[in-house]
Design a protein around this motif. Structure first.
Motif, mmCIF file in Angstrom:
data_model
loop_
_atom_site.group_PDB
_atom_site.id
_atom_site.type_symbol
_atom_site.label_atom_id
_atom_site.label_comp_id
_atom_site.label_asym_id
_atom_site.label_seq_id
_atom_site.Cartn_x
_atom_site.Cartn_y
_atom_site.Cartn_z
ATOM 1 N N ASP A 405 -36.319 -33.665 8.753
ATOM 2 C CA ASP A 405 -35.410 -34.460 7.920
ATOM 3 C C ASP A 405 -35.965 -34.667 6.514
ATOM 4 O O ASP A 405 -35.219 -34.737 5.533
ATOM 5 N N GLY A 406 -37.281 -34.747 6.366
ATOM 6 C CA GLY A 406 -37.874 -34.876 5.044
ATOM 7 C C GLY A 406 -37.725 -33.602 4.225
ATOM 8 O O GLY A 406 -37.466 -33.643 3.016
ATOM 9 N N ILE A 407 -37.920 -32.454 4.887
ATOM 10 C CA ILE A 407 -37.730 -31.163 4.196
ATOM 11 C C ILE A 407 -36.261 -30.997 3.828
ATOM 12 O O ILE A 407 -35.925 -30.532 2.725
ATOM 13 N N TYR A 408 -35.386 -31.392 4.743
ATOM 14 C CA TYR A 408 -33.942 -31.336 4.478
ATOM 15 C C TYR A 408 -33.587 -32.186 3.252
ATOM 16 O O TYR A 408 -32.844 -31.735 2.370
ATOM 17 N N ASP A 409 -34.140 -33.401 3.184
ATOM 18 C CA ASP A 409 -33.868 -34.275 2.030
ATOM 19 C C ASP A 409 -34.383 -33.648 0.737
ATOM 20 O O ASP A 409 -33.737 -33.747 -0.310
ATOM 21 N N LYS A 410 -35.541 -33.001 0.811
ATOM 22 C CA LYS A 410 -36.124 -32.374 -0.379
ATOM 23 C C LYS A 410 -35.236 -31.228 -0.870
ATOM 24 O O LYS A 410 -34.983 -31.083 -2.067
ATOM 25 N N PHE A 411 -34.768 -30.403 0.084
ATOM 26 C CA PHE A 411 -33.859 -29.315 -0.279
ATOM 27 C C PHE A 411 -32.550 -29.861 -0.853
ATOM 28 O O PHE A 411 -32.028 -29.352 -1.847
ATOM 29 N N CYS A 412 -31.994 -30.902 -0.209
ATOM 30 C CA CYS A 412 -30.710 -31.457 -0.644
ATOM 31 C C CYS A 412 -30.812 -32.090 -2.032
ATOM 32 O O CYS A 412 -29.857 -32.036 -2.819
ATOM 33 N N ASN A 502 -45.435 -26.552 4.885
ATOM 34 C CA ASN A 502 -46.011 -27.815 5.336
ATOM 35 C C ASN A 502 -47.525 -27.693 5.435
ATOM 36 O O ASN A 502 -48.046 -26.711 6.007
ATOM 37 N N GLY A 503 -48.213 -28.663 4.869
ATOM 38 C CA GLY A 503 -49.664 -28.662 4.978
ATOM 39 C C GLY A 503 -50.129 -28.925 6.412
ATOM 40 O O GLY A 503 -49.342 -29.251 7.300
ATOM 41 N N SER A 504 -51.424 -28.797 6.639
ATOM 42 C CA SER A 504 -51.963 -29.021 7.992
ATOM 43 C C SER A 504 -53.414 -29.499 7.906
ATOM 44 O O SER A 504 -54.070 -29.363 6.873
ATOM 45 N N GLY A 505 -53.892 -30.023 9.016
ATOM 46 C CA GLY A 505 -55.273 -30.491 9.090
ATOM 47 C C GLY A 505 -55.669 -30.781 10.529
ATOM 48 O O GLY A 505 -54.872 -30.607 11.454
ATOM 49 N N TRP A 506 -56.891 -31.232 10.712
ATOM 50 C CA TRP A 506 -57.375 -31.530 12.055
ATOM 51 C C TRP A 506 -58.360 -32.696 11.987
ATOM 52 O O TRP A 506 -58.886 -33.044 10.948
ATOM 53 N N GLU A 507 -58.575 -33.292 13.164
ATOM 54 C CA GLU A 507 -59.424 -34.482 13.246
ATOM 55 C C GLU A 507 -60.807 -34.109 13.760
ATOM 56 O O GLU A 507 -60.947 -33.447 14.806
ATOM 57 N N ASP A 508 -61.827 -34.475 13.001
ATOM 58 C CA ASP A 508 -63.211 -34.267 13.421
ATOM 59 C C ASP A 508 -63.662 -35.517 14.197
ATOM 60 O O ASP A 508 -63.974 -36.553 13.609
ATOM 61 N N TYR A 509 -63.673 -35.415 15.523
ATOM 62 C CA TYR A 509 -63.957 -36.589 16.349
ATOM 63 C C TYR A 509 -65.409 -37.054 16.205
ATOM 64 O O TYR A 509 -65.711 -38.238 16.364
ATOM 65 N N ASN A 519 -52.587 -26.950 2.078
ATOM 66 C CA ASN A 519 -51.811 -27.937 1.329
ATOM 67 C C ASN A 519 -50.315 -27.659 1.438
ATOM 68 O O ASN A 519 -49.904 -26.523 1.702
ATOM 69 N N SER A 520 -49.517 -28.688 1.221
ATOM 70 C CA SER A 520 -48.069 -28.513 1.198
ATOM 71 C C SER A 520 -47.663 -27.915 -0.146
ATOM 72 O O SER A 520 -48.174 -28.317 -1.192
ATOM 73 N N GLU A 521 -46.728 -26.948 -0.116
ATOM 74 C CA GLU A 521 -46.308 -26.252 -1.331
ATOM 75 C C GLU A 521 -44.789 -26.120 -1.359
ATOM 76 O O GLU A 521 -44.158 -25.823 -0.331
ATOM 77 N N TYR A 522 -44.214 -26.303 -2.542
ATOM 78 C CA TYR A 522 -42.757 -26.223 -2.740
ATOM 79 C C TYR A 522 -42.468 -25.246 -3.881
ATOM 80 O O TYR A 522 -43.077 -25.316 -4.941
ATOM 81 N N ASP A 523 -41.515 -24.322 -3.670
ATOM 82 C CA ASP A 523 -41.238 -23.276 -4.665
ATOM 83 C C ASP A 523 -39.726 -23.072 -4.799
ATOM 84 O O ASP A 523 -39.065 -22.612 -3.867
ATOM 85 N N ASP A 524 -39.162 -23.430 -5.979
ATOM 86 C CA ASP A 524 -37.739 -23.196 -6.247
ATOM 87 C C ASP A 524 -37.553 -22.324 -7.484
ATOM 88 O O ASP A 524 -36.529 -22.412 -8.175
ATOM 89 N N SER A 525 -38.540 -21.473 -7.773
ATOM 90 C CA SER A 525 -38.531 -20.691 -9.009
ATOM 91 C C SER A 525 -37.362 -19.712 -9.081
ATOM 92 O O SER A 525 -36.937 -19.325 -10.176
ATOM 93 N N GLU A 526 -36.832 -19.276 -7.939
ATOM 94 C CA GLU A 526 -35.743 -18.296 -7.961
ATOM 95 C C GLU A 526 -34.400 -18.924 -8.355
ATOM 96 O O GLU A 526 -33.449 -18.207 -8.681
#
Length: 627
Positions: A405-412, A502-509, A519-526
């Protein structure tokens, strides 16, 4: 009625002064001499403009008055006299500026012109245009000032509009209507909120931003008009844009905030290591739970369909600001604004009627609260199970990871900006119609976003298609595919895409920290190239009649045939596109905008004439010959 505009920076000074080299009487050396030819230049500009205006019958040169290079021309329609002053100032025969002043007055002597040379222009009678209060609007004056500007524009670097009493008249006529429609919306919104939430609704938790803004504007309002200091000024002391944000986005939150063990841990770290109060406040605000959404729970039921209401209000606000800041208006834009004001007024009237008939009871309001509490408890548990690692990554590294829903809002949000630019670009263009936005469902496949139609050609229609592929997992890719296709054949003309990773990561216990993988990246250059191609297609190819007309006019000029369109402009778009050939386009309709004009064929001479240019099937020329 006075119009005044200034042309600056002439591109070629030889249009005004002819430079010659002559021998000096003192030493015989060659020196430059300058011959003024500004009168001929100004006359060519007037002739070029008058040739394109069917209602101008003739014009004459009056001479230069009061000073050198102040050239005066008079143009005549059947009932008006237009005086045009061209005031030329040059500096060292290198730089120049040209002040154009136009005045209009009723013609009291239709037979006599000045002693200056008289040049015949196009014959024709002026169609009458009237404002709602009955005052006449001089459409020929509007066309004249614009044609003069266009004739001058290629020779000058810039044009500055100084005085336009005609535009001021349109703004003056519109503002009371805007004022009334806006206040009706304010009164309705305040009445609904007072009933649904209470007289102190602005003091509820979650409305702090609006409360602070209102407090500042309220003090100014009460200082300026102290006799109204004791009334409810909640929406009076708030801009229209802020009021719409309250209606669409405001929420009331629970006064208590529930924190989990991990939340307490993050809170502790912020208290120890993050000294900025804003960061701490933002963290706590994210943990609040909404109790009432003003739009979903209160206003939406009165403003269905939502997209029509939103588009009407958006257009109204733009129009209001345009008029309030005294920006220039023409007749076409004025008509469009009248339509928008009427649409909003009708929407608010209907909403007010619905509210008065079906005011929600206290029992129903309590039911909403119970249902919201139950749904909130369920959602809180689901959110905790799903959000723990994401929240830690975002809180400790700053990498934003979005769900579907967050990606959808960003696109919209990007789609809304794209649509607004296209819709605004053609808002006042009577040749094309841009539809409203159609609802884009997050779950559906290929969907029509909006369409653009030629008002003259039924088959001239394109659709902007949207298809989304959303993935809210970490380290996933989402894509929005945007395409333009022909509505009848479904042929894809061109496409573009917007991407989100979408970015990603992990937990070092062992270390008790989180690490980032991507990292998260957004591209609307086209999208920029897609937008340009869309505009070019609408302007150049959506209406095939324009190229056909140009070809027919070329052949007519080359072989001496008859022009396929009348020599007077369309009443709607002002272009010379009124068809007089059924084989080309229905007789009397404009091939640019599709408007059906009142067009007649003279019973005596066979000439085509428009409304007001003849009587009982006989054109004015034949009527004059009879008398």
């Amino acid at each position: 009625m006075k119009i005044e505009f200034l042309m600056n920076g002439i591109s070629d000074i030889t249009k005004i002064y002819n430079k010659k080299m002559e021998s000096s009487p003192f030493d015989g050396e060659e020196v430059p001499a300058y011959e003024y030819i500004g009168q001929a230049y100004c006359e060519s500009i007037v002739a070029k403009a008058a040739e394109k205006i069917a209602g101008i019958q003739k014009f004459s040169y009056q001479g230069d008055f009061e000073r050198m290079a102040n050239e005066v021309f008079v143009l005549h329609s059947d009932s008006k006299r237009y005086t045009v002053f061209f005031t030329i100032d040059t500096y060292k025969y290198e730089k120049a500026r040209l002040l154009v002043t136009i005045s209009a007055e009723d013609r009291d002597d239709v037979e006599t012109l000045s002693e200056g040379g008289v040049i015949e222009a196009g014959d024709g009678n002026q169609q009458k245009y009237s404002l709602p209060d009955g005052e006449e609007y001089d459409i020929l004056l509007e066309v004249l000032k614009l044609e003069l500007k266009e004739a001058l524009r290629p020779d000058w670097k810039s044009c500055a509009w100084i005085v336009d009493e005609q535009s001021e008249m349109l703004c003056t006529n519109l503002y009371p209507l805007i004022f009334k429609a806006e206040n009706n919306l304010r009164a309705f919104a305040n009445k609904v909120l007072v009933h649904s939430v209470g007289p102190d609704w602005l003091k509820q938790p979650g409305l702090e931003k609006y409360r602070n803004s209102h407090s500042k504007l309220s003090s100014e309002f009460k200082r300026e008009v102290p006799c109204f200091a004791n009334i409810d000024d909640t929406f009076i002391a708030m801009t229209l844009e802020s009021m719409m944000e309250v209606i669409k986005k405001a929420k009331i939150y629970d006064e208590t905030i529930e924190l989990s063990d991990s939340d307490y841990e993050l809170l502790h770290k912020k208290l120890v290591f993050d000294t900025e109060a804003k960061s701490l406040m933002a963290f706590l605000q994210k943990k609040r739970h909404a109790k009432i959404s003003f739009w979903d729970d209160i206003f939406k039921q009165y403003f269905e369909p939502e997209n029509i209401f939103q588009q009407t209000v958006t257009a109204f606000i733009k129009n209001r600001n345009h008029v309030a800041h005294n920006k220039l208006l023409n007749w076409s834009a004025y008509q469009k604004m009248l339509q928008t004001i009427s649409s909003l007024d009708n929407i608010v009237r209907k909403a007010n009627s619905d509210f008065e008939r079906s005011v929600p009871s206290e029992e129903l309001y309590m039911t909403w609260q119970v249902e919201a509490d139950e749904a909130r408890d369920e959602q809180a548990m689901e959110d905790w199970e799903r959000n723990y690692l994401r929240a830690r990554i975002e809180g400790e590294t700053g990498v934003e990871i979005l769900y579907e829903d967050g990606i959808y809002d960003k696109f919209c949000e990007r789609l809304d900006a794209f649509y607004t630019e296209i819709s605004d670009g053609y808002y006042f263009n009577p040749q094309f119609s841009v539809s409203g936005q159609y609802g884009i469902d997050m779950e559906a496949g290929e969907q029509v976003f909006f369409d653009v139609t030629s008002n003259a050609v039924e088959s001239g229609k394109i659709e902007i298609i949207v298809q989304m592929s959303l993935d809210g997992d970490m380290d996933s890719d989402s894509e929005l595919q945007l395409s333009c296709r022909k509505a009848d054949s479904k042929e894809i003309l061109f496409s573009a895409a917007i991407y989100y990773h979408n970015g990603s990561g992990w937990e070092d216990y062992f270390e008790g920290t989180v690490e980032v993988d991507s990292n998260s990246e957004y591209d609307d250059s086209e999208l920029e190239e897609f937008k340009q191609r869309l505009k070019e297609y609408i302007d150049d190819e959506l209406n095939p009649l324009i190229s056909e007309l140009e070809a027919m006019e070329y052949e007519a000029g080359r072989h001496g045939g008859k022009n396929p369109v009348a020599d007077f402009p369309c009443a709607e778009c002002g272009k010379l596109g009124i068809s007089v050939f059924e084989d080309f386009y229905p007789f009397g309709r404009c091939c640019y905008c599709g408007m059906e004009n009142d067009v007649y064929v003279c019973d005596l001479c066979g000439a085509v004439f428009g409304d007001g240019e003849g009587k009982n099937g006989i054109c004015n020329a034949c009527l004059h010959q009879r008398t």
